[in-house]
Design a protein around this motif. Sequence first.
Motif, PDB file in Angstrom:
ATOM      1  N   ARG A 202     -14.232  62.073 -29.933  1.00 32.72           N
ATOM      2  CA  ARG A 202     -13.476  61.228 -29.220  1.00 32.72           C
ATOM      3  C   ARG A 202     -12.265  61.621 -28.445  1.00 32.72           C
TER       4      ARG A 202
ATOM      5  N   GLU B 254     -11.762  56.770 -14.917  1.00 27.92           N
ATOM      6  CA  GLU B 254     -12.032  57.584 -16.178  1.00 27.92           C
ATOM      7  C   GLU B 254     -11.883  56.541 -17.143  1.00 27.92           C
TER       8      GLU B 254
ATOM      9  N   ALA C 137     -11.541  53.322 -17.525  1.00 26.60           N
ATOM     10  CA  ALA C 137     -12.515  52.413 -17.959  1.00 26.60           C
ATOM     11  C   ALA C 137     -13.765  52.666 -18.164  1.00 26.60           C
ATOM     12  N   ARG C 138     -14.221  54.006 -17.579  1.00 27.05           N
ATOM     13  CA  ARG C 138     -15.469  54.292 -17.886  1.00 27.05           C
ATOM     14  C   ARG C 138     -15.746  55.121 -19.177  1.00 27.05           C
ATOM     15  N   ARG C 139     -14.868  55.430 -19.776  1.00 26.21           N
ATOM     16  CA  ARG C 139     -14.784  56.137 -21.058  1.00 26.21           C
ATOM     17  C   ARG C 139     -14.346  55.182 -22.057  1.00 26.21           C
ATOM     18  N   ASP C 140     -13.762  54.176 -21.722  1.00 27.46           N
ATOM     19  CA  ASP C 140     -13.031  53.169 -22.633  1.00 27.46           C
ATOM     20  C   ASP C 140     -11.845  53.716 -23.351  1.00 27.46           C
TER      21      ASP C 140
ATOM     22  N   LYS D 163      -8.200  54.572 -25.180  1.00 27.07           N
ATOM     23  CA  LYS D 163      -7.262  53.912 -25.956  1.00 27.07           C
ATOM     24  C   LYS D 163      -5.944  54.385 -25.798  1.00 27.07           C
TER      25      LYS D 163
ATOM     26  N   HIS E  15      -4.963  48.475 -17.686  1.00 27.92           N
ATOM     27  CA  HIS E  15      -5.746  48.767 -18.890  1.00 27.92           C
ATOM     28  C   HIS E  15      -5.235  48.395 -20.293  1.00 27.92           C
TER      29      HIS E  15
ATOM     30  N   ILE F 214      -3.125  50.007 -22.247  1.00 26.03           N
ATOM     31  CA  ILE F 214      -3.114  50.956 -23.215  1.00 26.03           C
ATOM     32  C   ILE F 214      -1.901  51.578 -23.185  1.00 26.03           C
TER      33      ILE F 214
END
Length: 203
Positions: free
Chosen positions: A48, A70, A72-75, A77, A121, A123
């Motif tokens: 991850r 990226e 948002a696309r890969r979520d 954190k 996002h 994060i």
Amino acid sequence: MYIDTETKFSSQRLLEMASERLAAATDSGLIDAQQLTYEGLVEPVLNRVLVMRPTTVEHLQAQLQGLKLEVARRDMKLIILDSIAALLRTDHAGVESAAITARGELLGQQAAVLKSIAEAHRIPVVVTNQVTARPSGPTTHAFQQQQQQRPRPGDSSSSSGHVTAALGTKWAHAVNVRLILERFGDKRVVKVGCYLRWYECVT
């Protein structure tokens, strides 16, 4: 996402950290010991983590812009940039006004992109800096003043100078929360600075 500008990322160290955390979770009863396998728990942690290694300031700028999509696309954190200073101090070194201005402009652009990603996002973005020697004299930012005034246990260095965060006031104004890691003998200290207030944790 780990952005490694200093080429110091260690997958072996990450493996050790993940294994130790999982072992502690097993000891506390949070995870069944029979489930503690590399393939089942440790390997997914390593898979991850994405690592990017920009080699120039321009390369870093392009990667930061690409992160906007990226994340948002890969979520994602968490984003770690280690460090913000390495490429700037190499590609745009010098004390001339032109070099200082160029560093300041690039630093402002990078800070703006990272802040926008963090806010959009929701994060955390962790950015490491470097330190630099600074002669004693007037400081222009409250953080620098506090650092110069804070005594260090067992510090026998000359009072003619001190060590402070690199990149000057441009970066000092861009940071929301500061974490300072120090070591005094066998004690490790984490200082947390937020809104000109400091908190310490000694381990």
